[in-house]
Design a protein around this motif. Structure first.
Motif, PDB file in Angstrom:
ATOM      1  N   PHE A  86       0.875  -1.272   0.080  1.00  0.00           N
ATOM      2  CA  PHE A  86      -0.145   0.098  -0.204  1.00  0.00           C
ATOM      3  C   PHE A  86       0.880   1.194  -0.011  1.00  0.00           C
ATOM      4  N   ASP A  87       2.081   1.183   0.017  1.00  0.00           N
ATOM      5  CA  ASP A  87       3.079   2.208   0.135  1.00  0.00           C
ATOM      6  C   ASP A  87       2.805   2.983   1.437  1.00  0.00           C
ATOM      7  N   CYS A  88       2.661   2.173   2.373  1.00  0.00           N
ATOM      8  CA  CYS A  88       2.287   2.560   3.950  1.00  0.00           C
ATOM      9  C   CYS A  88       3.403   3.430   4.421  1.00  0.00           C
ATOM     10  N   LYS A  89       2.773   4.526   5.125  1.00  0.00           N
ATOM     11  CA  LYS A  89       3.863   5.517   5.707  1.00  0.00           C
ATOM     12  C   LYS A  89       3.741   5.170   7.313  1.00  0.00           C
ATOM     13  N   MET A  90       3.008   4.340   7.707  1.00  0.00           N
ATOM     14  CA  MET A  90       3.259   3.847   9.261  1.00  0.00           C
ATOM     15  C   MET A  90       2.905   5.093  10.035  1.00  0.00           C
ATOM     16  N   CYS A  91       1.763   5.688   9.727  1.00  0.00           N
ATOM     17  CA  CYS A  91       1.444   6.714  10.629  1.00  0.00           C
ATOM     18  C   CYS A  91       0.677   6.276  11.947  1.00  0.00           C
ATOM     19  N   GLY A  92       0.413   4.833  12.225  1.00  0.00           N
ATOM     20  CA  GLY A  92      -0.032   4.332  13.432  1.00  0.00           C
ATOM     21  C   GLY A  92      -1.680   4.435  13.384  1.00  0.00           C
ATOM     22  N   GLN A  93      -2.133   5.020  12.511  1.00  0.00           N
ATOM     23  CA  GLN A  93      -3.528   5.207  12.561  1.00  0.00           C
ATOM     24  C   GLN A  93      -4.229   4.744  11.040  1.00  0.00           C
ATOM     25  N   CYS A  94      -3.933   3.556  10.934  1.00  0.00           N
ATOM     26  CA  CYS A  94      -4.466   2.783   9.697  1.00  0.00           C
ATOM     27  C   CYS A  94      -5.894   3.025   9.366  1.00  0.00           C
ATOM     28  N   ALA A  95      -6.181   3.404   8.212  1.00  0.00           N
ATOM     29  CA  ALA A  95      -7.555   3.942   7.774  1.00  0.00           C
ATOM     30  C   ALA A  95      -7.892   2.975   6.494  1.00  0.00           C
ATOM     31  N   LEU A  96      -7.102   1.951   5.942  1.00  0.00           N
ATOM     32  CA  LEU A  96      -7.176   1.194   4.884  1.00  0.00           C
ATOM     33  C   LEU A  96      -8.616   0.789   4.654  1.00  0.00           C
ATOM     34  N   SER A  97      -9.080   0.086   5.782  1.00  0.00           N
ATOM     35  CA  SER A  97     -10.265  -0.757   5.448  1.00  0.00           C
ATOM     36  C   SER A  97     -11.489   0.174   5.519  1.00  0.00           C
ATOM     37  N   SER A  98     -11.305   1.560   5.757  1.00  0.00           N
ATOM     38  CA  SER A  98     -12.136   2.451   5.560  1.00  0.00           C
ATOM     39  C   SER A  98     -11.866   3.262   4.184  1.00  0.00           C
ATOM     40  N   THR A  99     -10.847   3.179   3.502  1.00  0.00           N
ATOM     41  CA  THR A  99     -10.628   4.016   2.403  1.00  0.00           C
ATOM     42  C   THR A  99     -10.309   3.264   1.360  1.00  0.00           C
ATOM     43  N   GLY A 100     -10.989   2.105   0.921  1.00  0.00           N
ATOM     44  CA  GLY A 100     -10.898   1.353  -0.123  1.00  0.00           C
ATOM     45  C   GLY A 100      -9.492   0.856  -0.461  1.00  0.00           C
ATOM     46  N   CYS A 103      -4.235   4.162   1.002  1.00  0.00           N
ATOM     47  CA  CYS A 103      -3.624   4.806   1.814  1.00  0.00           C
ATOM     48  C   CYS A 103      -3.922   6.417   1.938  1.00  0.00           C
ATOM     49  N   PRO A 104      -4.390   7.004   2.680  1.00  0.00           N
ATOM     50  CA  PRO A 104      -4.732   8.488   2.297  1.00  0.00           C
ATOM     51  C   PRO A 104      -3.489   9.295   2.632  1.00  0.00           C
ATOM     52  N   MET A 105      -2.326   8.739   3.692  1.00  0.00           N
ATOM     53  CA  MET A 105      -1.224   9.262   3.715  1.00  0.00           C
ATOM     54  C   MET A 105      -0.479   9.335   2.400  1.00  0.00           C
ATOM     55  N   ASN A 106      -0.653   8.805   1.588  1.00  0.00           N
ATOM     56  CA  ASN A 106      -0.184   8.895   0.140  1.00  0.00           C
ATOM     57  C   ASN A 106      -0.534  10.267  -0.427  1.00  0.00           C
ATOM     58  N   CYS A 107      -1.394  10.876  -0.107  1.00  0.00           N
ATOM     59  CA  CYS A 107      -1.949  12.222  -0.378  1.00  0.00           C
ATOM     60  C   CYS A 107      -0.830  13.298  -0.386  1.00  0.00           C
ATOM     61  N   PRO A 108      -0.184  13.836  -1.142  1.00  0.00           N
ATOM     62  CA  PRO A 108       0.831  14.803  -0.624  1.00  0.00           C
ATOM     63  C   PRO A 108       0.198  16.018  -0.210  1.00  0.00           C
ATOM     64  N   LYS A 109      -0.623  16.321   0.045  1.00  0.00           N
ATOM     65  CA  LYS A 109      -1.569  17.364   0.980  1.00  0.00           C
ATOM     66  C   LYS A 109      -1.946  16.901   2.365  1.00  0.00           C
ATOM     67  N   GLY A 110      -1.730  15.476   2.467  1.00  0.00           N
ATOM     68  CA  GLY A 110      -2.076  14.840   3.840  1.00  0.00           C
ATOM     69  C   GLY A 110      -3.497  14.683   4.234  1.00  0.00           C
ATOM     70  N   LEU A 111      -4.366  14.716   3.321  1.00  0.00           N
ATOM     71  CA  LEU A 111      -5.832  14.715   3.338  1.00  0.00           C
ATOM     72  C   LEU A 111      -6.424  13.565   3.751  1.00  0.00           C
ATOM     73  N   ARG A 112      -7.428  13.439   4.664  1.00  0.00           N
ATOM     74  CA  ARG A 112      -7.879  12.175   5.239  1.00  0.00           C
ATOM     75  C   ARG A 112      -9.409  12.044   5.362  1.00  0.00           C
ATOM     76  N   ASN A 113      -9.892  13.059   4.614  1.00  0.00           N
ATOM     77  CA  ASN A 113     -11.142  13.119   4.483  1.00  0.00           C
ATOM     78  C   ASN A 113     -11.747  13.580   3.020  1.00  0.00           C
ATOM     79  N   GLY A 114     -11.228  13.087   2.120  1.00  0.00           N
ATOM     80  CA  GLY A 114     -11.708  13.102   0.742  1.00  0.00           C
ATOM     81  C   GLY A 114     -10.662  13.901   0.000  1.00  0.00           C
TER      82      GLY A 114
END
Length: 212
Positions: A86-100, A103-114
């Motif tokens: 998943f190119d996981c960044k080990m944020c310690g707060q995994c949201a993969l099961s909720s984000t298809g 991994c939202p941490m791959n967003c260069p803006k760090g957006l967690r909600n869309g």
């Protein structure tokens, strides 16, 4: 104060949690396991649930060994697996099961909600023109998942203090009831200490002839 535009200052800057050290953004035209995992999100969801179930069942053993002692070795295994898939960044707060499984941490803006408002017409990222928008892929992946509607649930802000920690162990502690048990024990200890202090104060008052 360091000049933020100075090359030496930029080199010394601590990378944010969403930055992939030494890795360029994923080009949509090239094969990447991250995109493969999103396309096979239904299968990944079942595997994810199986891993979670196993870890929860093993929680008594983990408690006996010590959760703190397990943190480093489990985090290393988790990083190896999830960074590959998943190119996981080990944020310690995994949201993969909720984000298809995107991994939202791959967003260069760090957006967690869309997604942001700058998604390109072809569905690619505003910042990196060759990279598909993380949230566009998240929506695509969520449509294949049994719990796909979880993408509609808001994600909390990233706690950077948890970066590098194992989210697997965090979920196991929570769902096994370990966290609740520890919280209850701490509350009971605090209540007992408060009662003991009150009893000591009452005894001292009685010994002083009723004067506080």
């Amino acid at each position: 104060m360091p000049d933020p535009f100075n090359a030496s200052s930029r080199a010394m800057r601590t990378p944010a949690a969403f930055e992939a050290t030494g890795k360029p953004p994923r080009d949509a035209k090239k094969f990447a396991l991250r995109f493969w995992a999103i396309r096979h999100s239904a299968a990944m969801e079942r595997i994810y649930d199986g891993v979670e179930w196993t870890l929860v069942k093993l929680s008594p053993l983990f408690t006996a060994i010590g959760w703190e002692r397990l943190e480093k070795p489990v985090a290393k295994v988790e990083k190896l697996v999830k960074s590959s898939l998943f190119d996981c960044k080990m944020c310690g707060q995994c949201a993969l099961s909720s984000t298809g499984m995107s991994c939202p941490m791959n967003c260069p803006k760090g957006l967690r909600n869309g997604p942001c408002g700058g998604v390109r017409a072809n569905g690619n990222c505003e910042v990196y023109a060759d990279m598909p928008c993380v949230w566009v892929k998240a929506y695509e992946g969520s449509r294949n998942m049994a719990a796909g509607n979880a993408i509609e649930m808001p994600q909390g802000p990233v706690d950077h203090r948890l970066k590098g920690q194992s989210s697997w162990l965090s979920v196991a502690r929570e769902k096994s009831g370990y966290n609740a048990r520890i919280a209850a024990e701490k509350a009971a200890a605090a209540a007992a200490a408060k009662a003991k202090a009150a009893a000591a104060k009452s005894t001292a008052t009685a010994a002083g002839g009723g004067k506080p």
